[in-house]
Design a protein around this motif. Sequence first.
Motif, PDB file in Angstrom:
ATOM      1  N   SER A  50      14.040  -8.081 -14.825  1.00 13.69           N
ATOM      2  CA  SER A  50      13.367  -7.570 -13.622  1.00 13.69           C
ATOM      3  C   SER A  50      12.814  -6.179 -13.899  1.00 13.69           C
ATOM      4  O   SER A  50      13.140  -5.554 -14.920  1.00 13.69           O
ATOM      5  N   VAL A  51      11.960  -5.709 -13.004  1.00 16.85           N
ATOM      6  CA  VAL A  51      11.389  -4.358 -13.120  1.00 16.85           C
ATOM      7  C   VAL A  51      11.596  -3.633 -11.795  1.00 16.85           C
ATOM      8  O   VAL A  51      11.644  -4.266 -10.736  1.00 16.85           O
ATOM      9  N   GLU A  52      11.722  -2.315 -11.861  1.00 22.33           N
ATOM     10  CA  GLU A  52      11.859  -1.531 -10.631  1.00 22.33           C
ATOM     11  C   GLU A  52      10.485  -1.283 -10.029  1.00 22.33           C
ATOM     12  O   GLU A  52       9.471  -1.249 -10.728  1.00 22.33           O
ATOM     13  N   ASP A  53      10.448  -1.103  -8.719  1.00 25.00           N
ATOM     14  CA  ASP A  53       9.172  -1.020  -8.003  1.00 25.00           C
ATOM     15  C   ASP A  53       8.314   0.180  -8.369  1.00 25.00           C
ATOM     16  O   ASP A  53       7.111   0.183  -8.128  1.00 25.00           O
ATOM     17  N   ASP A  54       8.922   1.216  -8.993  1.00 20.48           N
ATOM     18  CA  ASP A  54       8.139   2.398  -9.356  1.00 20.48           C
ATOM     19  C   ASP A  54       7.749   2.419 -10.833  1.00 20.48           C
ATOM     20  O   ASP A  54       7.207   3.419 -11.321  1.00 20.48           O
ATOM     21  N   LEU A  55       7.992   1.312 -11.555  1.00 23.08           N
ATOM     22  CA  LEU A  55       7.645   1.256 -12.974  1.00 23.08           C
ATOM     23  C   LEU A  55       6.136   1.176 -13.148  1.00 23.08           C
ATOM     24  O   LEU A  55       5.447   0.496 -12.384  1.00 23.08           O
ATOM     25  N   ASP A  56       5.604   1.869 -14.152  1.00 23.99           N
ATOM     26  CA  ASP A  56       4.173   1.864 -14.418  1.00 23.99           C
ATOM     27  C   ASP A  56       3.685   0.450 -14.719  1.00 23.99           C
ATOM     28  O   ASP A  56       4.363  -0.326 -15.389  1.00 23.99           O
ATOM     29  N   LEU A 113       0.818  -1.223   0.000  1.00 26.30           N
ATOM     30  CA  LEU A 113       0.000   0.000   0.000  1.00 26.30           C
ATOM     31  C   LEU A 113       0.849   1.269   0.000  1.00 26.30           C
ATOM     32  O   LEU A 113       0.362   2.342  -0.365  1.00 26.30           O
ATOM     33  N   SER A 114       2.120   1.156   0.402  1.00 24.92           N
ATOM     34  CA  SER A 114       2.996   2.331   0.465  1.00 24.92           C
ATOM     35  C   SER A 114       3.438   2.806  -0.922  1.00 24.92           C
ATOM     36  O   SER A 114       3.903   3.935  -1.077  1.00 24.92           O
ATOM     37  N   TYR A 115       3.288   1.948  -1.914  1.00 28.64           N
ATOM     38  CA  TYR A 115       3.706   2.319  -3.268  1.00 28.64           C
ATOM     39  C   TYR A 115       2.610   3.113  -3.972  1.00 28.64           C
ATOM     40  O   TYR A 115       1.424   2.924  -3.697  1.00 28.64           O
ATOM     41  N   PRO A 116       2.998   4.010  -4.889  1.00 21.39           N
ATOM     42  CA  PRO A 116       1.985   4.740  -5.672  1.00 21.39           C
ATOM     43  C   PRO A 116       1.121   3.770  -6.465  1.00 21.39           C
ATOM     44  O   PRO A 116       1.586   2.714  -6.901  1.00 21.39           O
TER      45      PRO A 116
END
Length: 451
Positions: A210-216, A129-132
């Motif tokens: 891999s993908v970064e946690d802020d990727l759309d 929940l902390s992520y956008p």
Amino acid sequence: MMQHSIVQMKKQVRNWLKEHDDRAFRETFLDWHANDQMQVIRELEKQERRLLYEWLTPAEFSDIFQEMDYEDQFFTVKEISENDAAEMLNEVSADDAAAFFDKIPIEERKESLLKMMDPTEAAKVREILSYPRETAGAIMTKEYLEIFADQTVGNVMTFLRKTGQEVETIYYLYVVNEEGSLVGVVSLRDVIVNNENTNIRDIMSTRVVSVEDDLDQEEVARMIKTYDLLAVPVVNKQKDLVGIVTVDDVMDVLEDEMTEDIGEISASKGSTDTNLTAFQAAKKRAPWIVLLMFLGLITANVIGQYEETLEAVVLLSVFIPLIMDSAGNTGTQSLAVVVRSLATGSFERKGISQMLKRELGTGVLMGLTCALVLIITVSIIYDSPMLAGIVAVSIFLTLSVAAFIGAVLPLIINKLHIDPAVASGPFITTLNDIIGLFIYFTIATSFIQYL
């Protein structure tokens, strides 16, 4: 499952509830698919559901809960005690639990449930929940398997037998170092086919997608599709493994994005949910309709500017709907092609110039085809070659321009980092209506003395 089968299932469940036969209920009901169980439960009466809740353990009901949409989940949580709800949510995968909590409108209710949950499970939910919203971190799950490079295949197989049931997928095992950074990946197949004394370091792949946690989330879906993955690991800026996004999560993302794009293209954003009341749907759609109504006044003004032309040759008014409809439809077609190309990534491979050339060429060819048809048709019906020529040239130029505008407008909007779907069909249609009418009346006015 066919609808009549669901009806039969519901009758069976009601018979068990009526006879208080929980043993027969559990022997049969638990063999059904969770989605079928969900459909049966949602059609039961409130008192029937409450008795059924008592017959199911939190773990058993968690599978059914994850099949529900948010509205059914919300009402279910209201029907059971907070303690039972918390126990059940402990069994729900972290990403699905986070999706549920994210939609709870009352913050106090959300916090109350989280505090009653197991601290470890609650911490996973809070992290997600902390992520956008609409990022990789917001849709990832925390239930995955991580191993170390110095382990043997035998060690990993023992580990799988103990913990495999607790994770969402075991098809990929992620290799991390002592700091928690992702250093490799090994498939379940590679683990199974190798000797138990084989070192994981020798069979793992270090070329990890891999993908970064802020990727759309749309980019995440595209990555999974491009590399044909069942799951993709999510890392933070320090390359620490923080979660995974599975293909079923991506399917939900694609459905959400498709719904959003349909809402944008049809100027009904936010009102596509069939659970909305008529008032709620009208409230969301009305501003778009009012805006389009004012844009329509521009179209009316264009017609008004050529009042003298229409008075001189009233027959010209017959072709106004034809010009407007053809322009709008052509522009909307180009819009759909470009928006899809941007969404799937095929646009990057072809480039702007090639895309615009193709759509302009398509418009020109469609314009020529329609022009030839109209020259013949109008000449025969109205016995006026000049009128046929005016209409034919107008439709040719209109379709050529409309196709180009339908393609270039979403590209411009995309460059401004705005969702290209906002170049919605109604807006494209209105703009092309105005341009089409301007072309038509300009040509008609220029040749009016020959009519």
